[in-house]
Design a protein around this motif. Structure first.
Motif, short mmCIF file in Angstrom:
data_model
loop_
_atom_site.label_atom_id
_atom_site.label_comp_id
_atom_site.label_asym_id
_atom_site.label_seq_id
_atom_site.Cartn_x
_atom_site.Cartn_y
_atom_site.Cartn_z
N UNK A 49 0.81 -1.23 0.00
CA UNK A 49 0.00 0.00 0.00
C UNK A 49 0.83 1.27 0.00
N UNK A 50 0.21 2.34 -0.49
CA UNK A 50 0.74 3.70 -0.36
C UNK A 50 -0.44 4.56 0.02
N UNK A 51 -0.48 5.00 1.26
CA UNK A 51 -1.65 5.72 1.79
C UNK A 51 -1.41 7.22 1.80
N UNK A 52 -2.27 7.97 1.16
CA UNK A 52 -2.26 9.42 1.31
C UNK A 52 -3.23 9.74 2.45
N UNK A 53 -2.73 10.32 3.50
CA UNK A 53 -3.59 10.57 4.66
C UNK A 53 -3.06 11.76 5.46
N UNK A 54 -3.83 12.18 6.43
CA UNK A 54 -3.41 13.25 7.33
C UNK A 54 -2.99 12.59 8.65
N UNK A 55 -1.78 12.84 9.06
CA UNK A 55 -1.28 12.21 10.28
C UNK A 55 -1.75 12.99 11.51
N UNK A 86 7.45 4.48 -8.79
CA UNK A 86 8.75 3.79 -8.73
C UNK A 86 8.60 2.28 -8.48
N UNK A 87 7.36 1.83 -8.47
CA UNK A 87 7.13 0.39 -8.32
C UNK A 87 7.27 -0.12 -6.91
N UNK A 88 7.24 0.77 -5.92
CA UNK A 88 7.37 0.36 -4.52
C UNK A 88 6.01 0.10 -3.88
N UNK A 89 4.94 0.43 -4.58
CA UNK A 89 3.60 0.19 -4.05
C UNK A 89 2.69 -0.16 -5.22
N UNK A 90 1.65 -0.94 -4.94
CA UNK A 90 0.70 -1.25 -6.01
C UNK A 90 -0.74 -1.07 -5.55
N UNK A 91 -0.92 -0.37 -4.43
CA UNK A 91 -2.28 -0.05 -3.98
C UNK A 91 -2.24 1.35 -3.36
N UNK A 92 -2.49 2.33 -4.21
CA UNK A 92 -2.49 3.73 -3.77
C UNK A 92 -3.89 4.09 -3.30
N UNK A 93 -4.00 4.71 -2.15
CA UNK A 93 -5.33 5.01 -1.64
C UNK A 93 -5.34 6.27 -0.79
N UNK A 94 -6.53 6.81 -0.60
CA UNK A 94 -6.68 7.99 0.25
C UNK A 94 -8.02 8.65 -0.02
N UNK A 95 -8.33 9.60 0.86
CA UNK A 95 -9.57 10.37 0.69
C UNK A 95 -9.30 11.53 -0.28
N UNK A 96 -8.84 11.20 -1.49
CA UNK A 96 -8.51 12.30 -2.40
C UNK A 96 -9.62 12.48 -3.44
N UNK A 97 -9.82 13.72 -3.81
CA UNK A 97 -10.82 14.04 -4.82
C UNK A 97 -10.17 13.96 -6.20
N UNK A 98 -10.85 13.35 -7.11
CA UNK A 98 -10.31 13.15 -8.46
C UNK A 98 -9.89 14.47 -9.10
N UNK A 99 -10.68 15.52 -8.86
CA UNK A 99 -10.40 16.82 -9.48
C UNK A 99 -9.03 17.35 -9.11
N UNK A 100 -8.61 17.09 -7.87
CA UNK A 100 -7.35 17.68 -7.41
C UNK A 100 -6.15 16.78 -7.64
N UNK A 101 -6.39 15.59 -8.16
CA UNK A 101 -5.25 14.67 -8.27
C UNK A 101 -5.15 13.94 -9.60
N UNK B 149 12.67 -7.51 2.31
CA UNK B 149 11.39 -7.41 1.62
C UNK B 149 10.20 -7.36 2.58
N UNK B 150 10.42 -7.69 3.84
CA UNK B 150 9.29 -7.66 4.78
C UNK B 150 8.97 -6.21 5.16
N UNK B 151 7.71 -5.83 4.95
CA UNK B 151 7.30 -4.44 5.13
C UNK B 151 7.61 -3.90 6.54
N UNK B 152 7.50 -4.78 7.52
CA UNK B 152 7.69 -4.33 8.90
C UNK B 152 9.11 -3.84 9.16
N UNK B 153 10.05 -4.26 8.30
CA UNK B 153 11.44 -3.87 8.53
C UNK B 153 11.88 -2.69 7.67
#
Lengths: 268, 271
Positions: A49-55, A86-101, B149-153
């Protein structure tokens, strides 16, 4: 692989097409209160995952007035789009509006857009109850602003939220948004048949569905569903564009629901 | 005064404020394999009363996080009896709000390390009997690739330095810049320890090494250039964080920053 393949040709053809695109990243536009937190939880445990969120720190900065919600969300989205590109994530998600992104999302090759829709009346009532609950980070400000649900329904900016998440500009005709979902999105699920649609999503990825989760359910004794049920007609009237979008996809999905159910049942 | 307020050439002013409270509680946030064992030992001996917060790593009866909470509770109880001037430990940052509530005078300090070297060193170390749970560790991660490769690390350094999950690395950098009083690097240990030593009023020897990974562990886990690239890619936040603070440290010049002749950088824990 447009979402329309499912509705026009059925789940088997849809799955074949999806499996031919295996490995392409997904981008889940998470409209609030559409079972998205549950779905993100299960998807994040399996995909990268790659989460766009507010911390928590982000909310502190917003309260201090040093940044806005949209600025921080965009910053987080940029960083997570970069990871996906860059291929480090394959599930991008977040409460983003399509218009702004959508410009930013367009920089990720092969990105497959997806979302879940929910009956707008149920969604609005759930959102309203959630925003008044202690789980919501700004519940006190929300309660001060909206003394009752009719106040909330009177704020046009809070209504038609699905439309606002999915349009490219306010005022875009609903038909164009529907067309985008049909042709430009790879997956449009319905919360009313969440179990079948989430299993379908995993079938598209050639993976068994994990056990269902139920994350972030609204727990709010202050405003019960019974209290709000009398407002259903008012809620529907305040959300005409969402009603039209949801009705379209409910109508489109109806003929293939049984085939989806049978296909995902076979995978059990 | 936070680290972000230390401007190039402004070390004397920084020493004058951050080092002014001689009884302040310095908290060393110890990221594994960043020379922390050697440095923590020197600081603990030189800045008393001091405390090392740790847990029983092989206690299966109590959840890991609970053990850390209990360990911090123990420190806070001891500190209520006698005010400490130094405390170190691996997961202290998760309890920073509680620590700050008890000790508003606390100062945060840490050392960073090149993320690729740190990951390799950490893996090698955890496969040796020095690591309390090395048997379980080796069964879980039979090769460095499994560990990487383990995400936790991944991006573990960034997570160890913050009490919250950052939405993007720039946020992590901002929080550390504005909350920590000192951020050094293993790669510039002489300068790092010289500055930190001035701040805490303890003479620190960069040549002292303990807890060094043995040569056999190094031989068991050779590392290719491709693996180094992969480690950098999947630890991209750590790389960005490290590069920011490495450059920050390099930019610090002026009176007090020059390391006296004779100091050496022996690379503690650097194997």
């Amino acid at each position: 692989m447009p979402a329309s393949t499912l509705f026009d040709f059925g789940p088997e053809a849809y799955r074949r097409e999806a499996l031919g695109e295996a490995g392409r990243p997904w981008c889940f536009l998470h409209i609030p209160k559409t079972a998205g937190t549950s779905f993100v939880g299960e998807a994040s445990a399996i995909l990268r995952p790659a989460h766009a969120f507010i911390s928590q720190f982000g909310y502190e900065r917003i309260r201090a007035g040093t940044s806005t919600y949209q600025e921080l969300l965009q910053e987080s989205l940029r960083a997570n789009v970069d990871k996906t590109r860059r291929g480090l994530a394959d599930f991008l998600t977040g409460h983003m509006e399509f218009a702004s992104c959508h410009d930013l999302l367009g920089t990720v090759p092969g990105l497959r857009l997806m979302t879940f829709l929910r009956d707008p009346v149920d969604r609005v009532i759930s959102d309203y109850r959630y925003c008044l609950s202690d789980t919501h980070p700004a519940s006190a400000a929300f309660a001060a602003r909206y003394r009752c649900i009719t106040d909330y329904l009177g704020n046009a900016g809070e209504m038609d939220k699905a439309y606002r998440y999915l349009c490219v500009h306010d005022g875009e005709p609903v038909d164009e948004v529907i067309e985008r979902l049909e042709r430009g999105f790879a997956f449009v699920g319905l919360v009313e048949r969440f179990e079948d649609f989430r299993r379908l999503f995993w079938a598209l990825n050639g993976l068994p569905a994990p056990p269902a989760r139920h994350a972030n359910p609204t727990r709010n004794d202050k405003v019960t569903l019974a209290d709000l049920s009398v407002y259903r007609t008012l809620v529907a009237e305040a959300n005409p564009r969402d009603m039209a979008i949801h009705a379209h996809f409910a109508r489109r999905a109806a003929p293939v629901l049984e085939a989806i159910r049978l296909m995902v049942a076979e995978a059990l | 005064m936070p680290w972000t307020d230390l401007k190039p050439g402004g070390l004397d002013a920084y020493f004058g404020t951050e080092g002014a409270d001689r009884d302040a509680l310095w908290v060393f946030v110890h990221v594994p394999k960043t020379a922390g064992s050697a440095l923590g030992g020197q600081l603990a001996a030189g800045r008393t009363p001091s405390h090392n917060v740790t847990i029983n790593y092989t206690d299966p009866a109590t959840p890991y996080a609970t053990r850390w909470t209990q360990a911090v509770d123990g420190f806070l109880a001891a500190d209520a009896e006698q005010r400490h001037r130094f405390v170190t430990g691996h997961h202290l940052i998760r309890h920073v709000d509680r620590l700050r509530a008890a000790r508003p005078d606390l100062r945060l300090a840490t050392l960073l390390r090149d993320p690729v070297d740190r990951v390799i060193s950490n893996y090698r170390y955890c496969t040796t009997p020095k690591h309390p749970t090395h048997v379980e560790f080796t069964a879980t991660y039979p090769t460095l690739e499994h560990f990487v490769e383990h995400r936790a690390n991944q991006n573990a350094m960034t997570r160890q330095l913050l009490p919250f999950r950052p939405a993007y690395v720039g946020e992590a950098i901002l929080w550390i810049e504005t909350r920590y009083s000192f951020v050094g690097t293993v790669e510039d240990l002489s300068k790092s320890l010289h500055i930190l030593g001035r701040l805490v009023e303890v003479g620190l020897d960069p040549g002292r090494r303990i807890n060094v990974t043995d040569a056999a562990a190094v031989e068991r886990t050779p590392v290719t250039a491709a693996m180094r690239s992969r480690i950098a890619a999947v630890n991209d936040d750590d790389v960005a964080l490290y590069e920011h603070f490495r450059a920050r440290l390099a930019s610090i010049e002026g009176p007090g920053a020059d390391v006296p002749k004779g100091d050496s950088h022996a690379g503690i824990d650097a194997v």
